[in-house]
Design an enzyme around this catalytic site. Sequence first.
Site, short mmCIF file in Angstrom:
data_model
loop_
_atom_site.label_atom_id
_atom_site.label_comp_id
_atom_site.label_asym_id
_atom_site.label_seq_id
_atom_site.Cartn_x
_atom_site.Cartn_y
_atom_site.Cartn_z
N LYS A 22 0.81 -1.22 0.00
CA LYS A 22 0.00 0.00 0.00
C LYS A 22 0.85 1.27 0.00
CE LYS A 22 -2.52 0.43 3.65
NZ LYS A 22 -2.08 1.64 4.40
N ARG A 97 -9.94 4.53 9.92
CA ARG A 97 -9.81 3.13 10.32
C ARG A 97 -11.04 2.60 11.04
NH1 ARG A 97 -4.61 0.94 10.13
NH2 ARG A 97 -2.90 2.41 9.83
N ARG A 136 9.97 -11.07 3.89
CA ARG A 136 10.50 -9.74 4.20
C ARG A 136 11.08 -9.70 5.61
NH1 ARG A 136 6.52 -4.69 3.67
NH2 ARG A 136 5.86 -5.32 5.77
N ARG A 142 13.50 -9.14 11.02
CA ARG A 142 12.41 -8.82 11.96
C ARG A 142 11.97 -10.10 12.67
NH1 ARG A 142 8.29 -4.83 8.64
NH2 ARG A 142 9.82 -3.32 7.87
#
Length: 205
Positions: A22, A97, A136, A142
């Site tokens: 996005k 949201r 990723r 991560r």
Amino acid sequence: MSGRSATDALRLLIIGPPGAGKGTQAALLAEAYGIPTISTGDIFRSNVKDETELGLVAKSYMDSGDVVPDSLTNSLVRSRLAEDDVKGGFLLDGYPRTPQQVDELDDILAGHDAQLDAVIELVADPELVVARLLKRAGEQGRADDTEEVIRYRLTVYSQQTEPLIAVYADRGLIVTVDAIGTVDDVTERIEVALAGRGIAPLEKA
């Protein structure tokens, strides 16, 4: 279809799950359509950096790990949408949201005698998104982005956005785009979908 003039106001909202690209698409679309991207994350960081009154309040929530309340988020967005650079339009990313934030955005736009032109909904197969985010996470080290955490984030996203999608679908604003593919492919799909609603990129000089 000919391109838009830089004087044509265009107000878009982009929605998509984590891992759908996005942010990347928002930046490309902002350039193509000549409008600024406005994300709540950027608004928070800018106000915190500038130590505005609202920014200092937001920082107190962020520092304690709490979610910034709707009322404060709404105030920050309202302030941002009053700035000169959004008179010609904008691309909202990360707001609204909640249904309450949808109502607030309606009120903000009504105050400017404006409304959204389209809501871009990026969709992606959850299994493909999980695989993409795990890849990723491995590349970027991560360790906290486990499959369990990623699936939880996707579930929360779905629960949060379903009411919003329903509202904007009822208004005939939703443009659904497959987010799986190369960056260029997805950008082209978005532009084709918007063109179908009479929305074209800026005319190239």
